[in-house]
Design a protein around this motif. Sequence first.
Motif, short mmCIF file in Angstrom:
data_model
loop_
_atom_site.label_atom_id
_atom_site.label_comp_id
_atom_site.label_asym_id
_atom_site.label_seq_id
_atom_site.Cartn_x
_atom_site.Cartn_y
_atom_site.Cartn_z
N TYR A 37 -1.53 -1.20 4.18
CA TYR A 37 -0.40 -1.91 3.57
C TYR A 37 -0.19 -3.23 4.28
O TYR A 37 -0.28 -3.30 5.51
CB TYR A 37 0.92 -1.11 3.76
CG TYR A 37 0.96 0.25 3.16
CD1 TYR A 37 0.26 1.30 3.75
CD2 TYR A 37 1.72 0.51 2.03
CE1 TYR A 37 0.32 2.59 3.20
CE2 TYR A 37 1.78 1.79 1.48
CZ TYR A 37 1.07 2.82 2.08
OH TYR A 37 1.12 4.08 1.54
N SER A 38 0.15 -4.25 3.51
CA SER A 38 0.66 -5.51 4.07
C SER A 38 2.18 -5.46 4.03
O SER A 38 2.76 -4.92 3.09
CB SER A 38 0.17 -6.68 3.21
OG SER A 38 0.92 -7.85 3.52
N CYS A 39 2.81 -6.05 5.03
CA CYS A 39 4.28 -6.19 5.01
C CYS A 39 4.66 -7.66 5.11
O CYS A 39 5.66 -8.04 5.73
CB CYS A 39 4.92 -5.37 6.14
SG CYS A 39 4.61 -3.61 5.99
N GLU A 71 -7.07 3.36 0.19
CA GLU A 71 -6.20 2.70 -0.80
C GLU A 71 -5.63 1.41 -0.21
O GLU A 71 -5.11 1.44 0.90
CB GLU A 71 -5.03 3.63 -1.18
CG GLU A 71 -5.41 4.89 -1.90
CD GLU A 71 -4.18 5.78 -2.10
OE1 GLU A 71 -3.25 5.38 -2.81
OE2 GLU A 71 -4.15 6.88 -1.53
N ASP A 72 -5.72 0.32 -0.96
CA ASP A 72 -5.02 -0.91 -0.58
C ASP A 72 -3.67 -0.88 -1.31
O ASP A 72 -3.58 -1.16 -2.51
CB ASP A 72 -5.84 -2.15 -0.95
CG ASP A 72 -5.14 -3.45 -0.54
OD1 ASP A 72 -3.95 -3.39 -0.19
OD2 ASP A 72 -5.79 -4.51 -0.59
N CYS A 73 -2.64 -0.54 -0.55
CA CYS A 73 -1.29 -0.35 -1.12
C CYS A 73 -0.39 -1.56 -0.86
O CYS A 73 0.84 -1.44 -0.96
CB CYS A 73 -0.63 0.88 -0.49
SG CYS A 73 -1.52 2.39 -0.74
N GLY A 102 -1.77 -7.15 6.81
CA GLY A 102 -2.47 -6.26 5.89
C GLY A 102 -3.98 -6.43 5.92
O GLY A 102 -4.72 -5.46 5.68
N THR A 103 -4.44 -7.64 6.19
CA THR A 103 -5.88 -7.86 6.26
C THR A 103 -6.47 -7.07 7.43
O THR A 103 -7.50 -6.39 7.28
CB THR A 103 -6.18 -9.37 6.42
OG1 THR A 103 -5.43 -10.10 5.45
CG2 THR A 103 -7.65 -9.67 6.26
N ASP A 104 -5.80 -7.14 8.58
CA ASP A 104 -6.24 -6.34 9.73
C ASP A 104 -6.17 -4.86 9.41
O ASP A 104 -7.03 -4.07 9.84
CB ASP A 104 -5.32 -6.59 10.94
CG ASP A 104 -5.64 -7.88 11.68
OD1 ASP A 104 -6.53 -8.63 11.24
OD2 ASP A 104 -4.97 -8.14 12.70
#
Length: 366
Positions: free
Chosen positions: A180-182, A156-158, A60-62
């Motif tokens: 999005y981070s997973c 948006e940071d989802c 998610g950071t990338d």
Amino acid sequence: MIPFGDPSASYQAHKSEIDQAIKRVLDSGWYVLGTEVDAFEEEFASFHGKNFHAVGVANGTDAIALCLRGLGLETGDEVITTSHTAVATVAGIEQAGCTPVFADIDPNTRCIAPDSIKEILGGNTRAIMPVHIYGQPAETGRILEIAQAYNLAVVEDCSQAHGAEINGQKVGTFADISAYSCYPTKNLGGTGDGGVILCRSKEFAEKIKSLRQYGWNEARESIIPGFNSRLDELQAAILRVKLHHLANDNAKRRAIALRYNQAFQDLPITLPALNENELHAMHLYVIEHDRRNELMEHLRSHQIGASLHYPLAVHQHAAYAKRIRGGENLPVTDRFYQRNLTLPMFPELSAEKVDKIISAVTNFLY
Ligand SMILES: Cc1ncc(COP(=O)(O)O)c(C=O)c1O
């Protein structure tokens, strides 16, 4: 100890499908950026509606850094976000070479406060990055109005809000680009690192696909300086299984949150808002109380893994203290960080355990 989240319970709940997916990938002999990633991208895009594109990345950071780089933001360009977020949001902004700026949060949503964005706008502001914190949608309508008025991009940071909605529209589809981070603990989590970017433009998706792999074109010539931020096939295959169950798993989270909110409504604690026009993704269930350290100790002594999200706001960490514009004036964030307390929340949390948590909180406060 009842944990505050439980990725292994999620694996057990979907074990046979996940095991099959893992076997399929191992047997295929193709392990990074292949047919599973392609299928995940298609399924993730259509989960959000027609005419979206998704690009799988390493984390998610990338995803955040790639969104900003993809937009063409440059060194010194300011991105307004909140200090009440995972450090990752701010690390991703700096990874892209941009300068984070902090607006305060709204005490009800705990997300970025639109009025605070207006107060902190500056000559170098290029983008706003709202974080749908804990799964609560930010006030996207007002944020988009400000962005339009000042010609700013919105990303948006989802990462904590997969599947959350406002008036039937999923978060991540309000801005043109979303990250999005997973990570395994997320509502849509794999068994390792993973991330995804959602966008409306096919050209933007193609640019991110190039940026995630050394800036290559189809002939594997680097046409722009890029990254290595590839999603692997195992994570993509597992995320496809989890995506299939996401809406149902989120509904289970909301049912637990409703039980908590009903049981706690007369207690002197601040509860998460459950607004009628929204689907809260309930990534984390966070209450506020003046004696939260005592309450946390009480719950832990009853084998309930109450926790802090987060122990520090980003501007309170040594790496960021006193160097981020806006960090000196965040009264709502500062107060929140003296009072926040996370209670266990995951789809597989049993009714008996929810009862036990409710009794322990109630006994302490009555
Ligand atoms: C709000 C938020 N943004 C970004 C991230 C970054 O994700 P990752 O850990 O996958 O790099 C996370 C996850 O930790 C997050 O919670």
